[in-house]
Scaffold this motif. Structure first.
Motif, short mmCIF file in Angstrom:
data_model
loop_
_atom_site.label_atom_id
_atom_site.label_comp_id
_atom_site.label_asym_id
_atom_site.label_seq_id
_atom_site.Cartn_x
_atom_site.Cartn_y
_atom_site.Cartn_z
N ASN A 67 0.85 -1.19 0.00
CA ASN A 67 0.00 0.00 0.00
C ASN A 67 0.89 1.25 0.00
O ASN A 67 1.63 1.48 0.96
N ALA A 69 0.33 4.17 0.70
CA ALA A 69 0.10 5.03 1.87
C ALA A 69 0.95 4.62 3.06
O ALA A 69 1.13 5.40 4.01
N GLU A 70 1.46 3.39 3.04
CA GLU A 70 2.27 2.88 4.15
C GLU A 70 3.77 3.04 3.91
O GLU A 70 4.58 2.65 4.76
N THR A 306 0.94 16.48 -5.14
CA THR A 306 0.24 16.84 -3.91
C THR A 306 -0.19 18.29 -4.01
O THR A 306 0.05 18.97 -5.01
#
Length: 336
Positions: A67, A69-70, A306
């Motif tokens: 993932n 996000a990890e 971002t």
């Protein structure tokens, strides 16, 4: 605004003096792998690590990240473990993955190493790290840790580049094309051509540098920290990165056909010949909107997109990242 108006002062151009560090012969490796590159490649990397590091009697641990996000948390834990055992943190993936892992390493005192697995691999290629898995793993066992500079935009680090405006849009479209048609340089170039043919808005930016303020209208502001990438598009500022500077590129506000012409010049290594391109080297600039209001803008750093609030501070990190890389003569031979 011209290069002469924003040329570096003598104090800015002075490089920092940091000596290479020798890695202990028994230093363990903590390897963070981005699983997004595919199971087959992950299995091949694991097998090569087990064979080569096992034969050398070196301890290592693999942290596979499924993932995205990890990734930051996994990298942070790898750094903590490396500090406790005087080890080396290794990032395996493309430039975005390497940047995320390096962000956890910077300032920790740990050495950093890379196993290139991306499409362009600008960071590893610029520092002479071989793309061949066996060769890059062998480098872990022999290289010293050399200081390399990294950049920041506000609190976000980048190894290769940071940008706002059209360039982040190009990256977002490229990811969509990759999901549909696969990962390759040809797909990346095709998606860029399609994006450039669409209408895009221009930015009005105020750039503060060394006590002066200049306004420009541009489709994108690109800040480079990679000599190889800047040389490929033909920027005269490329050698200045070795003097502790970053390089900024901003095409002036032009129509779509002229924008495509500028892009073609970059693709053929003649960007610096373009009349409608502003470029300069710097150690620190602040970018604001003329309205002075806090504006939310899309920023790309090493391929990852971002949002950030203006003002934007682009700068060189005060301390280097210590990268396991070949000595200078070998690194220059590997850059291509």
């Amino acid at each position: 605004m011209t290069p002469a108006e924003l040329s570096p002062t003598p104090s800015e151009a002075a490089p920092q003096a940091h000596a290479p560090r020798t890695i202990a012969a028994d230093a363990p490796f903590f390897i963070v792998i981005n699983a997004g590159s595919g199971r087959k490649q992950n299995d091949e990397t694991r097998a090569a690590l087990e064979r080569m590091l096992g034969e050398a009697g070196r301890k290592f641990e693999i942290r596979l990240v499924d993932n995205p996000a990890e990734l930051a948390d996994t990298a942070a834990q790898a750094v903590r473990d490396a500090k406790a055992q005087n080890g080396v943190v290794v990032g395996a993936g493309g430039d975005g993955t390497l940047c995320a892992v390096a962000g956890a390493v910077l300032g920790s005192g740990c050495p950093f190493a890379v196993l290139p697995r991306g499409t362009f691999n600008y960071f590893s290629r610029d520092h002479g790290v071989p793309s061949d898995p066996a060769e890059s793993i062998a480098l872990l066992l022999s290289a010293r840790a050399h200081p390399v500079q990294v950049g920041f935009v506000n609190d976000r680090m980048f190894l290769v580049n940071a940008s706002l405006g059209l360039y982040p849009k190009l990256l977002e479209d490229r990811e969509l094309y990759k999901q549909q048609f696969g990962r390759s340089r040809l797909i990346a170039l095709w998606s860029a051509a399609v994006t450039l043919l669409r209408r895009h808005r221009h930015l009005r930016l105020h750039i503060e540098h060394d006590g002066t303020m200049q306004e420009i209208r541009t489709s994108t502001l690109f800040v480079g920290n990679n000599r190889l990438q800047l040389e490929q598009i033909g920027m005269a500022e490329a050698p200045l990165l070795e003097r502790g500077l970053l390089a900024a590129i901003a095409p002036r506000a032009v129509g779509r056909l002229a924008q495509i012409g500028i892009t073609l010049r970059g693709a053929t290594g003649r960007m610096s010949d373009a009349d409608n391109v502003v470029s300069f080297a710097f150690k620190h600039i602040t970018v604001t909107h003329p309205s002075k209001r806090r504006r939310l803008v899309k920023i790309a750093t090493d391929g990852e997109v971002t949002w950030m609030n203006m003002p934007l501070d682009f700068r060189i990190a005060p301390e280097p990242l210590y990268l396991l890389k070949p000595e200078a003569d070998v690194a220059n031979a590997n850059r291509s």
